[in-house]
Design a protein around this motif. Structure first.
Motif, short mmCIF file in Angstrom:
data_model
loop_
_atom_site.label_atom_id
_atom_site.label_comp_id
_atom_site.label_asym_id
_atom_site.label_seq_id
_atom_site.Cartn_x
_atom_site.Cartn_y
_atom_site.Cartn_z
N ARG B 3 21.30 -24.67 9.03
CA ARG B 3 21.52 -26.24 9.22
C ARG B 3 20.97 -26.53 10.35
NH1 ARG B 3 26.68 -29.21 7.89
NH2 ARG B 3 26.29 -29.75 5.93
N ILE B 4 21.06 -26.07 11.36
CA ILE B 4 20.71 -26.14 12.71
C ILE B 4 19.28 -26.28 12.88
CG2 ILE B 4 20.74 -25.85 15.14
CD1 ILE B 4 23.64 -24.77 14.85
N TYR B 5 18.80 -25.38 12.52
CA TYR B 5 17.24 -25.41 12.46
C TYR B 5 16.65 -26.23 11.60
CZ TYR B 5 18.04 -20.49 13.76
OH TYR B 5 18.36 -19.37 14.44
N ILE B 6 17.15 -26.75 10.52
CA ILE B 6 16.72 -27.92 9.72
C ILE B 6 16.96 -29.02 10.39
CG2 ILE B 6 17.20 -29.05 7.56
CD1 ILE B 6 18.14 -26.53 6.35
N TYR B 7 17.92 -29.39 11.07
CA TYR B 7 18.26 -30.69 11.74
C TYR B 7 17.43 -30.68 12.86
CZ TYR B 7 22.51 -31.00 9.34
OH TYR B 7 23.53 -31.19 8.20
N TYR B 8 17.03 -29.64 13.49
CA TYR B 8 16.13 -29.56 14.67
C TYR B 8 14.85 -29.71 14.22
CZ TYR B 8 14.94 -27.97 19.31
OH TYR B 8 14.43 -27.90 20.48
N GLY B 9 14.34 -29.17 13.22
CA GLY B 9 13.19 -29.13 12.74
C GLY B 9 12.77 -30.94 12.33
N ILE B 10 13.76 -31.49 11.58
CA ILE B 10 13.57 -32.57 11.29
C ILE B 10 13.61 -33.69 12.34
CG2 ILE B 10 14.81 -34.84 10.00
CD1 ILE B 10 16.22 -32.71 8.10
N GLY B 11 14.32 -33.36 13.16
CA GLY B 11 14.11 -34.23 14.67
C GLY B 11 12.93 -34.23 15.31
N LEU B 12 12.57 -32.96 15.39
CA LEU B 12 11.20 -32.92 16.03
C LEU B 12 10.04 -33.50 15.26
CD1 LEU B 12 10.90 -29.10 17.38
CD2 LEU B 12 10.74 -31.20 18.42
N GLY B 13 10.16 -33.39 13.83
CA GLY B 13 9.35 -33.79 13.07
C GLY B 13 8.96 -35.43 13.25
N ILE B 14 10.31 -35.86 13.18
CA ILE B 14 10.37 -37.43 13.51
C ILE B 14 9.93 -37.87 14.53
CG2 ILE B 14 12.12 -39.39 13.78
CD1 ILE B 14 13.98 -37.93 11.65
N LEU B 15 10.24 -37.34 15.59
CA LEU B 15 10.00 -37.40 17.05
C LEU B 15 8.35 -37.41 17.08
CD1 LEU B 15 10.39 -37.95 19.89
CD2 LEU B 15 10.53 -35.60 20.16
N LEU B 16 7.53 -36.36 16.52
CA LEU B 16 6.17 -36.12 16.40
C LEU B 16 5.56 -37.54 15.82
CD1 LEU B 16 5.58 -32.55 15.99
CD2 LEU B 16 4.83 -33.97 18.04
N VAL B 17 5.93 -37.77 14.59
CA VAL B 17 5.61 -38.85 13.83
C VAL B 17 5.77 -40.05 14.61
CG1 VAL B 17 5.83 -40.32 11.84
CG2 VAL B 17 6.09 -37.95 11.50
N VAL B 18 6.75 -40.19 15.23
CA VAL B 18 6.70 -41.65 15.99
C VAL B 18 5.98 -41.69 17.26
CG1 VAL B 18 8.69 -42.79 17.89
CG2 VAL B 18 9.46 -42.02 15.53
N LEU B 19 5.84 -40.29 17.87
CA LEU B 19 4.82 -40.24 18.91
C LEU B 19 3.21 -40.68 18.26
CD1 LEU B 19 6.11 -37.48 21.12
CD2 LEU B 19 6.32 -39.82 21.54
N ARG B 20 3.03 -40.16 17.43
CA ARG B 20 1.83 -40.45 16.65
C ARG B 20 1.50 -41.91 16.52
NH1 ARG B 20 -2.79 -37.66 17.11
NH2 ARG B 20 -2.36 -35.25 16.34
N LEU B 21 2.43 -42.44 15.84
CA LEU B 21 2.43 -43.84 15.75
C LEU B 21 2.24 -44.79 17.04
CD1 LEU B 21 5.21 -44.39 12.75
CD2 LEU B 21 2.64 -44.54 12.52
N ILE B 22 2.98 -44.43 17.89
CA ILE B 22 2.84 -45.01 19.14
C ILE B 22 1.28 -44.81 19.70
CG2 ILE B 22 3.48 -45.00 21.52
CD1 ILE B 22 6.20 -44.31 20.59
#
Lengths: 144, 144
Positions: B3-22
């Motif tokens: 679970r932790i890995y999953i959450y962490y991965g999701i979090g990182l993914g979202i962060l990356l997407v957001v940064l990309r968008l920016i």
DNA sequence: TTGAAAATCACCCGAAAGTATGACAGAGGT
DNA sequence: ACCTCTGTCATACTTTCGGGTGATTTTCAA
């Protein structure tokens, strides 16, 4: 003795930070962005910790669930639970496994699973332990 | 763990997407600084909250369990049940799954499993439902 | 300081539980 | 006769539990 290591580590860390700070004094202008970021991070980290502490402090609201009920037959009908389902529910509450219930009722394991599945659906739960808990709250089965 | 890995991965993914968008938003080029600051603030705020919860887990966790002390404390000792094991027992009796208990107590799923395994050993049972049944019989936990 | 108990976490594996779906027969009400 | 509910059983699949083992870290009392 472990604490000594920790203190030692902390001391070293502080020292390093201090040295770094001195080093960066000349470069402050070049790293404004990073410094700002770091400061923001620190501040909000602290804020977060504070919030976290705050959040966990008032969790002492005692929940008084009062249900010293004796198993009300009307309630069983109210919840649309059939006779067989109720039997299964009782046996589940006594800690029997599906197989044991099947043996006791002279039906197949699959049948017990079907009954319990319907039961869970009606009680809006997804496990036998939750079902037992809710059923006792609702007075669908006797409490011991 | 997973679970932790999953959450962490999701979090990182979202962060990356957001940064990309920016990165690709020319309109907000001018506000990159502010946005980065905001993001850092948010992330570290979350981190801080998490840390705060983590740091205070031992103080906050036991409070979560509202036990009006209708059970016999001596009996718990009699049966050699530790504090943590008793907490787990309570939560099991409320129908929570191991994962839910782990989340509530801020420990890993494996830890909850260990506690419950020891508990079952001490209570001489082999399932959570049986454990609940027996514990209520013995007055180790309050009956609802 | 040290030693035991308690608490934490991990990995593996098999068994049990739970989900989804379909099928069929009997009882009882319309 | 038709329909619905109940009870029965089945297959296939996913998830959760529980047992066994081993390990490290914390806590607490002697």
């Amino acid at each position: 003795m472990k604490r000594i290591y920790i203190y030692y580590g902390i001391g070293l860390g502080i020292l390093l930070v201090v040295l770094r700070l001195i080093e960066y004094q000349f470069l402050v202008r070049a790293y404004v962005f990073e410094i700002y970021g770091g400061l923001i991070a620190l501040i909000f980290m602290g804020l977060g910790i504070w919030a976290g502490l705050k959040l966990t402090k008032r969790k002492s609201a005692p929940v008084v669930i009062q249900t010293p009920l004796q198993f009300d037959e009307n309630k069983i009908k109210e919840w649309g639970i059939s006779k067989r389902e109720h039997e299964v529910l009782e046996l589940i509450s006594q800690g029997l496994s599906n197989q044991e219930i099947a043996d006791k009722l002279f039906v197949s394991l699959n049948t017990v699973k079907t009954h319990s599945a319907r039961l869970f659906e009606k009680l809006e739960v997804n496990s036998r332990t939750k079902a037992v808990h809710k059923a006792k709250e609702l007075g669908l089965i006797r409490v011991n």
